[in-house]
Design an enzyme around this catalytic site. Structure first.
Site, PDB file in Angstrom:
ATOM      1  N   CYS A   1      -0.652   4.093  -6.163  1.00  0.00           N
ATOM      2  CA  CYS A   1      -1.681   3.289  -5.847  1.00  0.00           C
ATOM      3  C   CYS A   1      -2.036   2.340  -6.257  1.00  0.00           C
ATOM      4  O   CYS A   1      -1.941   1.859  -7.107  1.00  0.00           O
ATOM      5  CB  CYS A   1      -2.777   4.187  -4.969  1.00  0.00           C
ATOM      6  SG  CYS A   1      -4.225   3.121  -4.088  1.00  0.00           S
TER       7      CYS A   1
ATOM      8  N   CYS B   1       0.442  -0.976   0.077  1.00  0.00           N
ATOM      9  CA  CYS B   1       0.084  -0.265  -0.058  1.00  0.00           C
ATOM     10  C   CYS B   1       1.145   1.058   0.040  1.00  0.00           C
ATOM     11  O   CYS B   1       1.530   1.207   0.908  1.00  0.00           O
ATOM     12  CB  CYS B   1      -0.810   0.019   1.225  1.00  0.00           C
ATOM     13  SG  CYS B   1      -2.062   1.504   1.181  1.00  0.00           S
TER      14      CYS B   1
END
Length: 260
Positions: free
Chosen positions: A184, A74
């Protein structure tokens, strides 16, 4: 810790499966445990303290399952929490951050775009990386508001997604970017749609392969690479709807709901 212990992965949801796929392709012998913290997705708008707290929660659950290395799959968690995690726990951590360096080094038009979460773009780590490698390049930053929520809901092929991506890429096209950095781990699932919207000359960069190579390097350095020939075992957990996570896995793997 032994070399047959699993690799741990965590993300704010299903996005990190894109990272898991790259690691599994490069290291098929390695078992793994994946946590999709979808109940708290997206991490992007949350403050640094909350992101660190969520990252600690995920890390400690993976350590309870005896993971030998943890991939913070992440961008937001990496840019906000990985320094804290490395200072707190003995296990090696692999982070994922926007690949602004190769984009800045390779650009011909002297303009690159970055599509990322608010938490990543506002982080100190991203600021330092940009200042170091992209100070002489025009960087068009775009917060991908709403994208993670749509992906988590399984709404990739929708008119709403199309409208958001058109809105977010328009200023990049106007600025004549030749590289788009995906900041992302959810966003690689949008590559086909982005390719349809961007000029063919624009190269899309994500960090999956680099993360896989770094994972192998750190396992090797620490004597943790699995050399056994036994079949790898993989567990995938989510704290919301297992059916949604299952949609991002192949038929060989089963997603399960776990309260965490």
């Amino acid at each position: 810790m032994t070399n047959t212990n699993p690799i741990g992965f965590f993300d704010s949801g299903v996005g990190g499966i894109s990272i898991w796929n790259e690691v599994n392709t490069l290291l098929p012998n390695e078992s793994s445990i994946y946590l999709a913290d979808s109940a708290n997705a997206p991490y992007g708008p949350k403050g640094k303290d909350k992101i660190i707290a969520l990252s600690i929660k995920n890390t400690e659950l993976l350590l309870e399952h005896h993971c030998k290395l943890i991939v913070v799959a992440c961008n937001t968690a990496t840019t906000n929490a990985i320094d804290h995690l490395r200072a707190t726990y003995d296990v090696p951590f692999i982070g994922i951050e926007p690949a602004i360096k190769p984009a800045a080094l390779q650009t011909v038009t002297n303009a690159v775009g970055i599509l990322a979460t608010e938490g990543t773009l506002s982080s100190e780590l991203f600021y330092k990386t940009s200042a170091l490698f992209a100070s002489d390049v025009s960087v068009v930053e775009q917060i991908g508001t709403g994208l993670v929520e749509l992906i988590e809901a399984g709404k990739i092929d929708t008119e709403e997604m199309e409208m958001l991506l058109k809105k977010y890429t328009a200023p990049m096209i106007k600025a004549n970017i030749d590289h788009l950095v995906l900041g992302c781990s959810h966003y690689p699932y949008l590559i086909p749609k982005l390719r349809a919207l961007l000029p063919e000359s624009v190269k899309i960069i994500d960090s999956g392969e680099a993360v896989a190579r770094q994972t192998k390097a750190i396992l090797t350095k620490n004597g943790l690479l699995n050399t056994e020939e036994e079949k790898a075992e993989h567990s995938f957990y989510t704290n919301t709807n297992a059916h949604l996570l299952q949609g991002f896995l192949n038929d060989d793997h089963i997603a399960a709901k776990l309260d965490f």
